[in-house]
Design a protein around this motif. Sequence first.
Motif: not given
Lengths: 557, 200
Positions: B97-101, B88-90, B15-21
């Motif tokens: 969070s989408f940009d980070r994804a 990849i979660v946003f 799983l990947l994605g920003d904190v809190g996604a």
Amino acid sequence: MTESASYPPIDPTTFDLILVGTGLPESVIAAAASAAGKTVLHLDPNSFYGSHFSSLPLDELTSFLTSHSTTSTSSSHPHLPPSTAIDGEDYISVDLETRPVYSDLDISSHSSEPLEHSRKFNLDPAGPRVLFCADSAIDLMLKSGTSQYIEFKGVDASLVCDSDGKLSTVPDSRAAIFKDRTLGLTEKNQLMRFFKLVQEHLASDGDERGDNARISEEDLQSPFVEFLKKMRLPPKIKSIILYAIAMADYDQDDVEVCKDVLKTKDGIDRLALYQSSVSRFSNAPGALIYPMYGQGELPQGFCRRAAVKGCLYVLRMPVTALLMEKSSGHYKGVRLASGQDLFSRQLVLDPSFVVSLPLASSSPDFLQEISLDFRLKSAQGKVARGICIARSSLKPDVSNLLVVYPPRSLYPEQATSIRVLQIGSNLAVCPSGMFVLYLSALCDDADQGKKLLHAAMNALFTPDVSGNPENSSSVQCENTEEVKSTLLWSALYMQELNMASFESISFTPMPDGNLNYNGVLDATMKLFKKMYPDEEYFPETTSPENSEDDEGISLES
Amino acid sequence: MATSGNKNINAKLVLLGDVGAGKSSLVLRFVKGQFVEFQESTIGAAFFSQTLAVNDATVKFEIWDTAGQERYHSLAPMYYRGAAAAIIVFDITNQTSFDRAKKWVQELQAQGNPNMVMALAGNKADLLDARKVTAEEAQAYAQENGLFFLETSAKTATNVNDIFYEIAKRLPRAQPVENPSGMVLMDRPAERAASASCCS
């Protein structure tokens, strides 16, 4: 992602423990402290995990070794007067600097074509290193839950060089002794009898009736080499037991140069470790195993364990200064390269750091006192290390193997054992068709170290044929089945040997000269116990991670 | 790496994605059918396994959560190694969070195995009023980069099982094994050494 500047500030700002450097000892302490419920922050100035215990791509290895080396010009360390700044009301900051732990770095390319696929290499700066299957390190990985992240493969062969310069297989089991064609019947019987004696001695441990099976206390305290002589083992067998099984470093026959005489008691323990290693895992045929993707997986595994227990991880974050309480000089916290100040009760530093102190005359009294604290335990000799990349295996049908050159096997003044570990691409440490060879030997100085490494390399590789790339196939050497391999690339360096130290600020040890991790991890455990005398070192848990849901739900298709 | 045998496929999924996604929430919903409104940052659990039956195979997912190491971009190479799939979660209510994804997708393309099945999950799809990222925008991005996209809600369970099921269907049934895998050490007392074995 490389944009280091975009880190959000670290939150919280106060911890029980801050560690700088993600080498194996720091990573184990982070995992143990997190498991004990401490709040832990683990920092590393590098962009990768593992520090001196990492596994790195070719380019990164080169820059890591270079950045931690003394340069040949001695004036390279213009010692700027360290700065001490009075910060605010309560504490002062003292610069944190790195000191070189490697020296005499010599990186050479022996092929006309540069090596490609740098990223397909996972090279260990602390090599050669393996795990014995019965090592306490294995138990620690199982107990802490780290083992589930790492896959291993067995080292397929263990070879030792005899006095004629020939390599022969280490007879490490009954079956191997029987099969060994280089041993005569008398030698086989002597060896069998000796192994039986050792086994009976070990089996009688704690058993009152077994007293006559025990080796006498007098013998146990005597040098192992004397005991082997007393058992009338021939020189060849003696050498195999001392250097290829008990892994003694120094020439045990020469009291002049031997700085570490192996006692019979310890020799027997090492034989027992070897024997129980051979039979521990059915998938590992020999005593030794090596982690896929290199030794750097170990610190990564412990860091993941620590993270699972709440430890906070920040790579690419240098610490620039330590914060000391103004009145007492006690450690208070660290200043990050980002400018943020963080505080903790305890601090553990990687051995490549030094705390530079201001000149005594201009500093408060307490600084003179701490300067004693910060003095590292002085280096005890060095370890000469070499990393070689070669085109073919030393033994045609075997990819992963250990070779030991006992003292005096290569040249008369060779005072220490040279160990060579060859690892192939099936352990994902290099592109296929290549092999990585790690060399190490203890030495007093760089000249001696270089001589040791070069002697082994001459025995291992064909003379430099760099001018003639067509000639790059391996060359069969006289009447042995080992082939000499063609060297493509090498890095030779001397590494300092620093011990762990526990003071108001603790330092972890550098990788030692041993083949396994027992020495390093023993020091790590002692450090943890000093830091946290009341805490258990990795409490026993039933399920190391939360995977109680094996049966799971099945969705119908 | 997905390994197959008798149509039993073992697949590591990261799983990947920003904190809190909502990475952990998705896994908890999938594995345990639970949802916690104010889930704390991941501590404690970081390893789940869950088995899914699809038409022709049984897929056992070994799901790796980040254990918080993504917070300061400090995931270890170990995390990506051998992963057969990634989600990849946003958060659809958070443009950042989408940009980070997208950055995480780049990271995966650099670090991961090229045959990896990648899914993009637009999570918190129940919070329609707060939506900041349109489904069209995410869908277009996913298509360009070879991912498949679903909007999910760990809270209402919408599309949660579906995304894992879709990954299971897309996993290669037979994959050339790049590096034959090694052995995992099993916790057996040394005394029973002779019978101790490692699974491979």
